[in-house]
Design an enzyme around this catalytic site. Sequence first.
Site, PDB file in Angstrom:
ATOM      1  CG  LEU A 108      -1.856  -1.201   1.364  1.00  0.00           C
ATOM      2  CD1 LEU A 108      -2.916  -0.917   2.417  1.00  0.00           C
ATOM      3  CD2 LEU A 108      -2.517  -1.578   0.041  1.00  0.00           C
ATOM      4  N   GLY A 153       0.995  -5.139   1.368  1.00  0.00           N
ATOM      5  CA  GLY A 153      -0.041  -5.128   0.333  1.00  0.00           C
ATOM      6  C   GLY A 153       0.408  -5.814  -0.955  1.00  0.00           C
ATOM      7  CG  ASN A 177       6.351  -5.594   5.813  1.00  0.00           C
ATOM      8  OD1 ASN A 177       5.309  -5.569   5.174  1.00  0.00           O
ATOM      9  ND2 ASN A 177       7.299  -4.685   5.651  1.00  0.00           N
ATOM     10  CD  GLU A 178       0.578  -5.680   6.584  1.00  0.00           C
ATOM     11  OE1 GLU A 178       1.261  -6.677   6.884  1.00  0.00           O
ATOM     12  OE2 GLU A 178      -0.058  -5.607   5.523  1.00  0.00           O
TER      13      GLU A 178
END
Length: 302
Positions: A108, A153, A177-178
């Site tokens: 994202l 994303g 990996n957020e």
Amino acid sequence: MALAVGMRVLTRALLRPWARGLRVAPGRTGPAAGGGDGMRCFGSPRVLVEPDPAAGVAVVKMRNPPVNSLSLEFLTELLISLEKLENDKTFHGIILTSDCPGIFSAGLDLTEMCGRKPEHYVEYWKAVQETWLRFYLSNLVVIAAINGVSPAGGCLLSLTCDYRVLANNPKYTIGLNETLLGIVAPFWFKDTMVNTIGHRATERALQLGLLFPPAEALRVGVVDQVVPEDQVQSTARSVMAQWLAIPDHARQLTKTLMRKPTADRLLTERDADIQTFVRFICRDSVQKSLHAYLEKLKQKKG
Ligand SMILES: CCCCC/C=C\C/C=C\CCC/C=C/C(=O)SCCNC(=O)CCNC(=O)[C@H](O)C(C)(C)COP(=O)(O)OP(=O)(O)OC[C@H]1O[C@@H](n2cnc3c(N)ncnc32)[C@H](O)[C@@H]1OP(=O)(O)O
């Protein structure tokens, strides 16, 4: 119902001024690889579609340099290309790949989630939801030819595909990996990963924000195949031929059977999910983390 909602969102997107400005990419003739009858390439500024009508396949190349970050405009262009291919009976499968060397997608677009107004976050999140739903439930066979790094994303986008071929390059890591950014993968990101690699492996991967190098990605099941870099596209094409050999209606119904319960959860909680996202992303602490992460990316160069 789901399709009707999707179409409304897409139609709204198409009515936006910048979407109206989208043009068909000026003509190179396709296909870039394989046989075909020389149908022209089409697409938009950020998405190049190389059709191979003889094979019933189109190669969709993401080209939003430098890192194929999934901006609002880029997501909309991807959706438009997907819809165009789905509505054309010539095509039964697409190969999703990147035109940016070494990068499949950086995920994202962080600038869409930093320092903007809540209304913008609503619009952006609707586009992210819509992209996931449309790719996850597409009737076409969708194969990801992952020719670069694929965090968050970017990984999610590949997980919507029916099969993932990853280039064997240690730099090409993939995963959700957020948590490393101080943010949280929403439930439907998590569900997509669980459906791919199982609950325990997802729990570990998501909490630790793991980015798997190719051998590990294969071992855990995030990808289906790892091949030398120069064989990613040809492998995706051979896999596509196998999938297209299955009677289409039976394959499509089976795909729906497998995926609909997961998609339905978002469809029924869509508005609540948008509100959760906006509340979360507007937190001072989250904004600080995202700014710091972006800053770190920029300083890496200097
Ligand atoms: C309470 C319950 C809550 C429940 C949950 C509720 C809500 C959930 C809330 C949020 C969910 C959000 C989910 C988010 C998903 C995401 O995808 S976030 C994005 C994650 N992506 C990354 O971590 C990748 C970051 N990028 C990199 O690591 C590297 O850029 C690279 C992809 C490895 C490429 O490296 P390199 O080739 O060296 O290129 P540079 O690093 O120099 O980058 C070039 C320029 O691109 C900019 N950039 C990179 N990534 C992004 C990005 N994702 N978005 C926007 N911009 C990006 C980078 O800053 C450079 O810019 P400049 O040239 O310096 O201007």
